[in-house]
Write a protein that holds these residues in place. Structure first.
Motif, short mmCIF file in Angstrom:
data_model
loop_
_atom_site.label_atom_id
_atom_site.label_comp_id
_atom_site.label_asym_id
_atom_site.label_seq_id
_atom_site.Cartn_x
_atom_site.Cartn_y
_atom_site.Cartn_z
N UNK A 81 0.82 -1.22 0.00
CA UNK A 81 0.00 0.00 0.00
C UNK A 81 0.85 1.26 0.00
N UNK A 82 1.94 1.24 0.72
CA UNK A 82 2.81 2.42 0.80
C UNK A 82 3.53 2.66 -0.53
N UNK A 83 4.07 1.60 -1.12
CA UNK A 83 4.82 1.77 -2.38
C UNK A 83 3.92 1.77 -3.61
N UNK A 84 2.63 1.45 -3.43
CA UNK A 84 1.62 1.44 -4.49
C UNK A 84 1.97 0.50 -5.64
N UNK A 85 2.65 -0.59 -5.32
CA UNK A 85 3.00 -1.60 -6.31
C UNK A 85 2.81 -2.97 -5.70
N UNK A 86 2.10 -3.84 -6.42
CA UNK A 86 1.88 -5.22 -5.99
C UNK A 86 2.47 -6.15 -7.04
N UNK A 87 3.49 -6.93 -6.68
CA UNK A 87 4.10 -7.83 -7.65
C UNK A 87 3.11 -8.87 -8.21
N UNK A 88 2.20 -9.35 -7.37
CA UNK A 88 1.21 -10.32 -7.84
C UNK A 88 0.29 -9.69 -8.88
#
Length: 67
Positions: free
Chosen positions: A48-55
């Motif tokens: 949520x903090x980095x706004x990136x989800x690898x999945x």
């Protein structure tokens, strides 16, 4: 790393992540569920903090409104 988490999903991830991290301190979970809860919560908070989800990136999902 391109942003793939939108504002609403980000807020939900942060709220749910904090709840999962705090859950073992508020209830009597077993040691296994304590670790599962804390790890899942930390993953949600970090994504949520980095706004990136690898999945989401592997699945081609983008809730940020742009690709």
């Amino acid at each position: 790393m391109q942003i793939n988490i939108g504002s609403t999903e980000r807020a939900l991830r942060l709220i749910l992540g904090v709840v999962l991290v705090l859950l073992p301190f508020l209830t009597a979970l077993s040691m296994l569920w304590t670790w599962v809860s804390v790890i899942a919560g930390l993953v949600l908070v970090v994504t949520g903090v980095v706004r990136f989800c690898p999945l989401w990136a592997m699945l081609g999902i983008c809730t940020a409104g742009r690709k």
